[in-house]
Design an enzyme around this catalytic site. Structure first.
Site, PDB file in Angstrom:
ATOM      1  CE  LYS A 131       0.771   2.483   4.914  1.00 30.22           C
ATOM      2  NZ  LYS A 131       0.311   1.122   5.136  1.00 30.22           N
ATOM      3  CG  ASP A 161       0.837  -7.875   2.455  1.00 31.35           C
ATOM      4  OD1 ASP A 161       1.202  -8.999   2.070  1.00 31.35           O
ATOM      5  OD2 ASP A 161       1.371  -6.820   2.074  1.00 31.35           O
ATOM      6  CB  SER A 203      -0.926   0.002   1.208  1.00 33.28           C
ATOM      7  OG  SER A 203      -0.148  -0.075   2.372  1.00 33.28           O
TER       8      SER A 203
END
Ligand SMILES: *[C@@H]1O[C@H](CO)[C@@H](O)[C@H](O)[C@H]1NC(C)=O
Ligand SMILES: *[C@@H]1O[C@H](CO)[C@@H](O)[C@H](O)[C@H]1NC(C)=O
Ligand SMILES: *[C@@H]1O[C@H](CO)[C@@H](O)[C@H](O)[C@H]1NC(C)=O
Ligand SMILES: *[C@@H]1O[C@H](CO)[C@@H](O)[C@H](O)[C@H]1NC(C)=O
Ligand SMILES: *[C@@H]1O[C@H](CO)[C@@H](O)[C@H](O)[C@H]1NC(C)=O
Ligand SMILES: *[C@@H]1O[C@H](CO)[C@@H](O)[C@H](O)[C@H]1NC(C)=O
Ligand SMILES: *[C@@H]1O[C@H](CO)[C@@H](O)[C@H](O)[C@H]1NC(C)=O
Length: 615
Positions: free
Chosen positions: A352, A449, A335
């Site tokens: 992020k 994930d 992502s």
């Protein structure tokens, strides 16, 4: 805290839509064209990595020169990416448009289906990725013409004639004017506006050819109010609305521009204030109605609104990471990429940059902010805030110092640090974190994930599960067929790969693989059907009753044989082909902590069968 961020997101988007004429990046009309070619499964991991690398580079280039032509990778997994903004957009609008465009192109499924090519047209910008060098391509079989559904109200003969004159003129003028032209025709009291642009990589005569073809195709749209031609080398649009920015307005009228900027700023701030007040009042009322139970909550919200430390400014995070310098990059998740940053107060954080995978990018962001911030568990990475005002969305997390399990596995010396008791603690902590996500938090969350690189280790080697980017709320019913398969190959449950069926048992499968990897000290090779697959190896040893031979030789004899066999058996149990037979994470925690009985595992998937046949 989630609330603060949500409100800010809301504000930004409302401002967006309330003031379209002041700043419009033209991001609402979307057309995706996807190629049919797909990367084979062994190629995918490298194809995806190259895809992401080109998008990162392209974003940087578009932000400085408004277009980008980028290549990354070698051989069959090379990715070519091109992006460009329409030349009338301001740089800010260009950045906004491109941010959305590069996220939307993922609709074609570079991750889920290994799709090797895709184009995404917005009215303000364009992006294309493919597996061959298409940069100077002008026309292609997949070129399309998109006509609006509304017919023009008025004299169709005059309208069609005006469109014809306009698009001819655009196609003649654009190649002579730096590949770009806007104009209008006003005859018989009917005005039609148009824009034509050839991509930066398409030269003079190629631009002429491309636009000549566009002219012949766009005619089929009349008498519709609006039409677009989306070619490999160029873009053309006509409309009854004036949709473009007129550069002569701007050049001739600096005051004008400043005035708009001031108006925009004033309107936005006023609007923001009104919205904050409205929101607060609204929440206040709602809380009063909820029998004053929320009084404390409201206090918390108000104070967090005022302090608002959660809303980091984009600039401060940019500086904290030295402008997202590669040396600060901690990793690349599905992502988005994660950077280490040092805030002005010296606090170290992980930042992020989000990559959105589908048109619900705003929803995803809400999910990420809302879901994760409500979550608090010792084995889950904490979210500290977000930034939504910059050209891309950023999330700020606590920084976990001892790197990821993946990093420990990459260096033999580091692997040595993971003694038996440490490995046990990591497996147990990960199981507890997952059990919390699946069963204990108010929101049942599937991580999707789980893998070595998403398990971070703090100073005491306590594991913390990271990257909830793929986490998604799932509805009350237990199953959910995903339209977009995310995750990392090698950890994906067979039913998820084959049928896209997503339940928490897919996480249990990934966890099972992780357990085997941690105990054996080896990485699992995706799908190999020979002895390289540790799943197959452990299963074979289980059959012969010699499970302990699978344990990482680095540990020599310094491990509990009974404990090791139990762990491996739990791993096999979690990685069973049948999702129903896999235990829930809370049962796994019990198996690891109490002397809970561990049933006999049934075979893992892909034994003596190809991928397509199992699951
Ligand atoms: C892609 O596949 C679809 C359906 O199989 C087909 O209709 C289409 O023509 C194909 N496109 C190309 C470019 O091969
Ligand atoms: C491809 O991307 C990687 C990761 O960003 C980078 O290290 C590498 O230099 C790039 N390769 C090329 C040929 O640009
Ligand atoms: C590239 O792909 C083709 C067909 O998919 C295959 O025949 C070829 O061996 C591959 N080449 C490399 C270098 O992997
Ligand atoms: C496009 O570029 C490639 C290599 O740069 C070249 O071989 C090809 O002839 C070019 N095609 C056109 C239509 O210019
Ligand atoms: C449209 O305009 C043309 C030229 O002015 C005229 O000849 C024609 O009769 C008009 N058609 C209609 C339906 O009004
Ligand atoms: C095309 O545009 C140019 C520049 O605005 C203008 O001078 C010319 O008259 C236009 N031609 C037609 C046919 O409208
Ligand atoms: C741009 O603005 C100027 C001045 O307002 C006007 O004369 C001109 O026709 C406009 N051009 C276009 C293409 O809209």
């Amino acid at each position: 805290m989630s609330y603060t961020c949500s409100i800010f997101v809301l504000l930004i988007f409302l401002c967006f839509f309330v003031n379209p004429s002041l700043s419009d990046p033209r991001i609402t009309h979307t057309t995706a064209i996807c190629s049919n070619s797909t990367a084979s499964i062994p190629e995918r991991e490298s194809f995806i990595a190259n895809f992401l690398a080109t998008m990162v580079t392209a974003t940087r280039l578009v932000a400085t020169q408004r277009y980008a032509a980028v290549v990354n990778g070698t051989g069959n997994t090379t990715v070519y990416t091109f992006g460009e903004c329409m030349k009338d957009l301001s740089q800010t609008d260009c950045n906004l448009c491109f941010a959305r465009c590069k996220n939307l192109v993922q609709m074609c499924g570079p991750f889920s289906r290994g799709r090797r090519g895709g184009r995404l047209f917005l009215d303000g910008c364009y992006v294309r990725y493919d597996d061959y060098s298409f940069f100077n391509e002008t026309l292609d079989v997949q070129d399309t013409t998109v006509c609006e559904t509304q017919d023009f109200v008025g004299n169709h003969t005059v309208f069609a004639a005006n469109v014809k004159v306009l698009v001819r003129n655009l196609s003649v003028e654009a190649p002579k004017n730096d590949n770009f032209f806007v104009g209008f025709v006003n005859e018989g009291y009917i005005t039609v506006y148009g824009l034509a642009q050839c991509w930066e990589s398409v030269s003079g005569s190629a631009c002429e050819d491309c636009l000549a073809k566009a002219v012949s195709n766009i005619g089929s749209c009349t008498p519709k109010e609006e039409g677009r031609v989306l070619n490999a080398g160029c873009y053309m649009r006509y409309s009854t609305q004036k949709f473009y920015y007129n550069s002569s307005d701007l050049v001739g009228g600096h005051n004008h521009e400043n005035l708009s900027a001031i108006t925009l700023a004033a309107t936005t701030s006023a609007l923001a204030l009104v919205l904050i007040i409205t929101t607060v009042v609204f929440i206040a009322r709602k809380n009063v109605l909820r029998k004053r139970k929320g009084r404390k909550q409201l206090g918390g919200l108000l104070s967090s609104l005022y302090k608002s430390k959660l809303n980091f400014s984009y600039e401060s995070l940019e500086k904290a990471t030295n402008y997202f310098h590669n040396s600060n990059k901690l990793g690349q998740g599905g992502s988005g990429s994660v950077y280490k940053g040092i805030l002005p107060d010296g606090k170290v954080v992980a930042i992020k940059r989000l990559l959105f995978k589908n048109p619900q990018w705003v929803d995803d962001f809400f999910n990420e902010v809302n879901l994760i911030s409500g979550i608090n568990h010792k084995n889950l990475v904490k979210q500290l805030g977000c930034s939504i005002t910059g050209p891309e969305s950023l999330l700020v997390y606590e920084y976990v110092p001892n790197q990821s399990l993946h990093d420990h596995f990459s260096v033999k010396e580091n692997l040595r640090l993971l003694r038996w008791d440490v490995r046990f603690k990591i497996i147990l902590g990960t199981a507890e974190g997952l059990a919390y996500l699946h069963e204990e938090s108010n929101l049942r969350i599937i991580h999707r994930d789980i893998k070595l690189s998403n398990i971070l280790l703090d100073g005491d080697f306590e594991p913390k599960i990271a990257d909830f980017g793929l986490a998604r709320l799932f509805p009350g019913d237990k199953t959910h067929v995903s339209t977009e398969i995310a995750g990392t190959l090698g950890y994906l449950a067979p039913e998820y790969i084959v049928h896209g069926k997503l339940t928490e048992k897919a996480d249990v499968y990934s966890f099972g693989i992780l357990v085997l990897e941690v105990v054996c000290g080896k990485r699992n090779n995706s799908f190999s059907q020979n002895s390289h697959s540790i799943l197959q190896m452990v299963w074979n040893l289980f059959g012969t009753g010699k499970l302990c031979e699978a344990v990482d030789p680095i540990l020599e004899a310094s491990f509990e044989e009974v404990e090791a066999s139990r762990l491996l058996q739990v791993g096999l149990l979690c990685a069973q082909a049948s999702a129903e037979l896999r235990p829930s994470m809370s049962v796994v925690v019990k198996m690891l902590t109490d002397n809970h009985e561990i049933p006999q595992p049934t075979p893992p998937p892909f034994i003596n069968s190809s991928i397509g046949e199992s699951g």
